[in-house]
Enzyme design. Sequence first.
Site, short mmCIF file in Angstrom:
data_model
loop_
_atom_site.label_atom_id
_atom_site.label_comp_id
_atom_site.label_asym_id
_atom_site.label_seq_id
_atom_site.Cartn_x
_atom_site.Cartn_y
_atom_site.Cartn_z
N HIS A 50 0.84 -1.19 0.00
CA HIS A 50 0.00 0.00 0.00
C HIS A 50 0.88 1.24 0.00
O HIS A 50 2.08 1.17 0.24
CB HIS A 50 -0.95 0.00 1.21
CG HIS A 50 -0.26 0.06 2.54
ND1 HIS A 50 -0.12 -1.04 3.36
CD2 HIS A 50 0.33 1.08 3.18
CE1 HIS A 50 0.52 -0.69 4.45
NE2 HIS A 50 0.81 0.59 4.38
P1 TYD Z 1 -2.22 -4.12 7.35
O1 TYD Z 1 -2.44 -2.76 6.77
O2 TYD Z 1 -2.62 -5.28 6.53
O3 TYD Z 1 -0.71 -4.28 7.81
P2 TYD Z 1 0.60 -4.26 6.89
O4 TYD Z 1 0.66 -2.94 6.23
O5 TYD Z 1 1.72 -4.46 7.85
O6 TYD Z 1 0.53 -5.38 5.91
O7 TYD Z 1 -2.98 -4.17 8.75
C1 TYD Z 1 -3.40 -5.38 9.33
C2 TYD Z 1 -4.70 -5.12 10.09
O8 TYD Z 1 -4.43 -4.29 11.22
C3 TYD Z 1 -5.74 -4.41 9.25
O9 TYD Z 1 -6.99 -4.98 9.58
C4 TYD Z 1 -5.70 -3.00 9.74
C5 TYD Z 1 -5.26 -3.15 11.18
N1 TYD Z 1 -4.46 -2.02 11.71
C6 TYD Z 1 -4.96 -1.29 12.77
O10 TYD Z 1 -6.08 -1.53 13.29
N2 TYD Z 1 -4.20 -0.28 13.28
C7 TYD Z 1 -2.98 0.02 12.77
O11 TYD Z 1 -2.32 0.95 13.27
C8 TYD Z 1 -2.48 -0.74 11.65
C9 TYD Z 1 -1.13 -0.44 11.05
C10 TYD Z 1 -3.26 -1.75 11.16
#
Ligand code: TYD
Length: 133
Positions: A50
């Site tokens: 992302h």
């Molecule tokens: P995700 O964006 O998939 O993590 P990465 O970028 O490391 O692959 O996030 C995983 C899950 O956690 C998603 O459901 C969103 C949630 N999340 C939060 O609730 N708070 C946060 O600060 C972050 C970074 C993710």
Amino acid sequence: MNIGKLINLKVIGDQRGNLISLESNKNIPFAINRVYYIFDNLPNVERGFHAHISLKQVAICMSGSCTFLLDNGLDKETIVLNDRTKGLLIEGLVWREMKDFSKDAVLVVLASDFYDESDYIRDYSEFKKRVNS
Ligand code: TYD
């Protein structure tokens, strides 16, 4: 060209060991509103995929190692984080992917804002469109 910027974090060491202090708008170049960390990594996991519209982040690998792939739509860069005295600053429109997490990797991320899904671009073609607009 550097897409991510490595920040050298000053180590305050004495005969007892080392200490690093992270401060908003000082060695971390924004006000820290959120801290999250990634740990207990399973093998061959890839994360991220992302970009953010306005969020700024500094990632520090506190233990073990992991690899960041950064892409600003024009250039790409690979950065291995394996040193807890270095922070990787990611700001602006940058697509990021993380991989090669060691089992013991603890990746701490300091963020300029609270979690907000509307700040995410999770579709690469939309990212490219925004870069070109
Ligand atoms: P995700 O964006 O998939 O993590 P990465 O970028 O490391 O692959 O996030 C995983 C899950 O956690 C998603 O459901 C969103 C949630 N999340 C939060 O609730 N708070 C946060 O600060 C972050 C970074 C993710």
